[in-house]
Enzyme design. Structure first.
Site, PDB file in Angstrom:
ATOM      1  N   GLY A   1      -0.881 -10.865   5.803  1.00 15.45           N
ATOM      2  CA  GLY A   1      -1.937 -10.678   4.813  1.00 15.45           C
ATOM      3  C   GLY A   1      -2.114 -11.889   3.921  1.00 15.45           C
ATOM      4  O   GLY A   1      -1.140 -12.432   3.392  1.00 15.45           O
ATOM      5  N   ALA A   2      -3.372 -12.329   3.778  1.00 13.11           N
ATOM      6  CA  ALA A   2      -3.671 -13.479   2.922  1.00 13.11           C
ATOM      7  C   ALA A   2      -4.514 -13.056   1.734  1.00 13.11           C
ATOM      8  O   ALA A   2      -5.478 -13.714   1.348  1.00 13.11           O
ATOM      9  CB  ALA A   2      -4.368 -14.572   3.734  1.00 13.11           C
ATOM     10  N   GLY A   3      -4.146 -11.910   1.165  1.00  8.67           N
ATOM     11  CA  GLY A   3      -4.764 -11.488  -0.087  1.00  8.67           C
ATOM     12  C   GLY A   3      -4.056 -12.162  -1.247  1.00  8.67           C
ATOM     13  O   GLY A   3      -3.370 -13.172  -1.064  1.00  8.67           O
ATOM     14  N   TYR A   4      -4.201 -11.589  -2.424  1.00 11.81           N
ATOM     15  CA  TYR A   4      -3.592 -12.210  -3.608  1.00 11.81           C
ATOM     16  C   TYR A   4      -2.072 -12.372  -3.448  1.00 11.81           C
ATOM     17  O   TYR A   4      -1.525 -13.440  -3.682  1.00 11.81           O
ATOM     18  CB  TYR A   4      -3.873 -11.375  -4.857  1.00 11.81           C
ATOM     19  CG  TYR A   4      -5.316 -11.337  -5.256  1.00 11.81           C
ATOM     20  CD1 TYR A   4      -5.925 -12.456  -5.816  1.00 11.81           C
ATOM     21  CD2 TYR A   4      -6.085 -10.196  -5.090  1.00 11.81           C
ATOM     22  CE1 TYR A   4      -7.257 -12.438  -6.189  1.00 11.81           C
ATOM     23  CE2 TYR A   4      -7.418 -10.159  -5.465  1.00 11.81           C
ATOM     24  CZ  TYR A   4      -7.997 -11.274  -6.015  1.00 11.81           C
ATOM     25  OH  TYR A   4      -9.318 -11.258  -6.382  1.00 11.81           O
TER      26      TYR A   4
ATOM     27  N   ASN B   1      -3.345 -13.318   9.276  1.00 11.37           N
ATOM     28  CA  ASN B   1      -4.453 -12.656   8.576  1.00 11.37           C
ATOM     29  C   ASN B   1      -5.593 -12.376   9.546  1.00 11.37           C
ATOM     30  O   ASN B   1      -5.847 -13.155  10.458  1.00 11.37           O
ATOM     31  CB  ASN B   1      -4.962 -13.529   7.411  1.00 11.37           C
ATOM     32  CG  ASN B   1      -5.796 -12.732   6.426  1.00 11.37           C
ATOM     33  OD1 ASN B   1      -5.314 -11.750   5.848  1.00 11.37           O
ATOM     34  ND2 ASN B   1      -7.049 -13.116   6.239  1.00 11.37           N
TER      35      ASN B   1
ATOM     36  N   GLU C   1     -17.373  -1.534 -12.696  1.00 14.01           N
ATOM     37  CA  GLU C   1     -17.789  -2.934 -12.508  1.00 14.01           C
ATOM     38  C   GLU C   1     -18.965  -3.028 -11.530  1.00 14.01           C
ATOM     39  O   GLU C   1     -19.872  -3.837 -11.708  1.00 14.01           O
ATOM     40  CB  GLU C   1     -16.608  -3.782 -12.013  1.00 14.01           C
ATOM     41  CG  GLU C   1     -15.561  -4.008 -13.089  1.00 14.01           C
ATOM     42  CD  GLU C   1     -14.691  -5.244 -12.822  1.00 14.01           C
ATOM     43  OE1 GLU C   1     -14.356  -5.473 -11.645  1.00 14.01           O
ATOM     44  OE2 GLU C   1     -14.373  -5.958 -13.790  1.00 14.01           O
TER      45      GLU C   1
ATOM     46  N   ASP D   1      -0.746  -4.352  -3.098  1.00  5.67           N
ATOM     47  CA  ASP D   1      -1.168  -2.952  -3.153  1.00  5.67           C
ATOM     48  C   ASP D   1      -0.335  -2.020  -2.282  1.00  5.67           C
ATOM     49  O   ASP D   1      -0.448  -0.789  -2.410  1.00  5.67           O
ATOM     50  CB  ASP D   1      -2.650  -2.827  -2.738  1.00  5.67           C
ATOM     51  CG  ASP D   1      -3.571  -3.553  -3.714  1.00  5.67           C
ATOM     52  OD1 ASP D   1      -3.061  -4.045  -4.734  1.00  5.67           O
ATOM     53  OD2 ASP D   1      -4.775  -3.617  -3.458  1.00  5.67           O
TER      54      ASP D   1
ATOM     55  N   GLN E   1      -3.516  -9.101 -10.566  1.00  9.33           N
ATOM     56  CA  GLN E   1      -2.579  -9.706 -11.507  1.00  9.33           C
ATOM     57  C   GLN E   1      -1.134  -9.478 -11.078  1.00  9.33           C
ATOM     58  O   GLN E   1      -0.325 -10.408 -10.988  1.00  9.33           O
ATOM     59  CB  GLN E   1      -2.844  -9.095 -12.894  1.00  9.33           C
ATOM     60  CG  GLN E   1      -2.080  -9.705 -14.021  1.00  9.33           C
ATOM     61  CD  GLN E   1      -2.493  -9.127 -15.391  1.00  9.33           C
ATOM     62  OE1 GLN E   1      -2.058  -9.604 -16.416  1.00  9.33           O
ATOM     63  NE2 GLN E   1      -3.324  -8.099 -15.399  1.00  9.33           N
TER      64      GLN E   1
END
Lengths: 405, 405
Positions: free
Chosen positions: B10-13, B37, B170, B301, B319
């Site tokens: 995975g190349a998320g945050y 990814n 949002e 997550d 964050q």
């Protein structure tokens, strides 16, 4: 003395030309002119293939009617004509009625599906601004959806254009430029996209010079179009089209986008109002009046004129509609002023240019064949001329095409 | 001596932070690092609501992974993880397998529909770039189609957002700015458009200061959002949603666009691979490793951490994922270098800002409440900081948000 009341139905090429010429020719107190149109804008029907492909924004294709009419002489009614009652000399609108002394029917064309099953329900037609932007968004949505699905549906990337006439070819010319942009936008492999042109007749662009047609076909093929000429669409359903193959066989082609560009007919109000017509087109008298109706002019795509040289009808074009508008305006002035003679209309075909995207075209103008940049330049000049004839230089500056090579 | 092999899924945050920190900390010949990814790009999950509404192009929301990894130290494999075999220490990919000595699972979240009938089939979720641009195009297509239909279907202009949490609010904040543009583009009356926010819980933005929540709700209401709070969606079908009304009654709401933003869960690979988890989230050890698996780190997550102060899990945020990535990288280095002690992770919550379009927001940062332009500015700084932490100033210059008030 009561002022004669002229009602013009439709603000397309024919109707708007009639009104803008008429308002110049008459005095403020000479006649009552009422222009009726569904929308408060005019659109360039011959540019709709660009808006449909997404290569030109639809706002570039339309302008406000109020920008070109003289409000001291012309009333504008935004409404949709439902029927003409020629006996009582009135027009039934969706939200009212208008009486007339002289009527101009310039309601334009509708898509003609020749009774092919499912076309009306499932195919798109490049018929007005609403339809054009829906086609643009439909195609884009197919590309946007392709990668969201676990099992890729290649039919989302298949676009069938029904018809290899003017509209079909011009639309394909825009699509071949637009597709690479969509592939880039949505991370779609260009080789997955299929562009099919299915035409029942054995030829592309009937009436065009074969050398020019060859140029167009080979250019479009090089950019990814597959032509299926002499291939009739038998029916259409939710998953695509069924075409004839050989004598008794059929072939299914899965396609999420089918754009029907194989035929137009005159407005169905023509028949509903009791005019004698062929596919919504009335064979008008030389002075542009409907036979048997001295107070009704019919111009544009609802009118039919025979080209005596080849004994076939002239195709419905903007060029003819605008020329008719000029003559119609002069004949209305003659009637109002009780002149005995009306002018006879003869089309003056200056040429015909078929675009192949913004940078290529084929055509004949002033008797000269041309292809490529030269023809493309000529096409833009023709487009700008249509604006000039209705709205003068200001309209050309506002909406004209200046992306010249 | 064989180099230890680290695989990051995975190349998320969380994953990208782990890799970019790790590649700085180790020598070229010290470890083998492989990043896996699905796409060759990283996207900013927290910006997807903008791409979904169409207020920010999706290419602004993503960047190439190759732009931020050090190819002398990191191999990149574009593939989709299917399962982890912790016994044989290998990862099954769609198109291959990878063995590992140390594994980092950073596979991010999936939409959680809580078993509500029809949501999975009919609702959209703001879950990745593909989904975001599909939502944008779906909404636009509804507007484009509205005027083409004889009988107007107002449900085309009804957008239901399921959930009044961070993402839902949002997204609504962007939509209220986007809708007037769409109305203008497609000649649609703004008053025909309905924006509904349906939330089962009795509150908007749980966890936010009530004063800030009131500001957000009244701002969104003023711009056309209707809140249906304490209203559970019972089911969804092709025509819209069914919500609970009172004790036993239900109400149908016709809507062609339903965006489900009411919940996320960890990646389903977590359960498939045998990790003990709650909704795909593993309650990780303080050093971020999965209980019972000394060679597997879980960040982002898919990890679950309890906030001891309120005895509830921390919400899954970018964050926290990024902070975990930093600690995970240091702990991997410690393991490779045979250090005895691993670092303990403690979230350092610097604040939270919820945008309401590009020019408004609410939030708390460094212990200070703020609304409006100030909060919006802070939001953009937070967005730019996420870029800076992964790709430094060059990435901020390339993808950062500089439309500052």
């Amino acid at each position: 003395m009561r002022k004669p009341k002229i009602v013009v139905l439709g603000a397309g090429y024919g109707g708007l030309m009639t009104v803008t010429r008429l308002q110049k020719a008459v005095g403020v107190n000479e006649v009552d002119i009422t222009l009726v149109n569904k929308n408060d804008y005019h659109y360039e029907t011959t540019w709709l293939h660009e808006a449909s492909a997404g290569t030109l924004h639809h706002d570039r294709v339309r302008y406000n009617i109020s920008d070109v009419i003289d409000k001291s002489k012309v009333d504008f009614v935004q409404d949709t004509a439902v029927e003409v009652n020629t006996v009582d000399k009135k027009v039934i609108l969706e939200n009212g009625e208008l009486t007339y002394d002289y009527l101009v029917v310039a309601l334009g064309a509708e898509s003609e599906t020749f009774g092919i099953k499912g076309i009306k329900e499932h195919a798109f037609s490049i018929i007005n601004v609403n339809a054009a932007r829906q086609i643009r968004e439909h195609i884009e949505y197919q590309f946007a959806t392709y990668n969201t699905e676990e099992e890729k549906k290649d039919e989302r990337l298949t676009i069938v254009v029904g018809g290899a006439g003017f509209t079909g070819i011009e639309f394909l010319g825009e699509l071949v430029n637009r597709i690479p942009e969509l592939c880039n936008e949505y991370d779609v492999d260009f080789h997955k996209v299929k562009l099919l042109c299915v035409e029942a007749a054995p030829m592309v662009l009937p009436g065009f010079d074969p050398e020019l047609v060859n140029y167009a076909v080979s250019k479009l093929e090089k950019k990814g179009v597959t032509f299926m000429i002499g291939t009739a669409i038998k029916e259409m359903n939710e998953t695509g089209i069924v075409v004839a193959k050989g004598e008794d066989q059929v072939e299914e082609i899965k396609a999420n986008t089918v754009v029907w560009a194989a035929g137009v007919r005159g407005n169905s109000i023509i028949e509903k109002s009791g005019f004698e017509a062929m596919r919504g087109r009335v064979k008008v008298n030389p002075d542009l009046r409907a036979p048997g109706h001295d107070d009704v002019f019919i111009v544009g795509d609802c009118s039919l004129m025979i080209n005596e040289e080849i004994n076939r009808p002239y195709p419905p074009t903007a060029q003819i509609a605008m020329q008719q508008g000029e003559v119609c305006a002069r004949n209305l002035v003659a009637l109002v002023r009780n002149k005995a003679e009306l002018e006879t209309f003869t089309p003056d075909i200056k040429g015909s240019v078929c675009s192949l995207g913004h940078d290529d075209a084929i055509g004949v103008a002033f008797g000269k064949k041309m292809v490529g940049g030269k023809a493309s330049f000529m096409k833009k000049m023709i487009d700008n001329r249509a604006l000039f004839l209705v709205g003068g230089a200001p309209l050309v500056l506002k909406k004209g095409k200046f992306n010249i090579l």
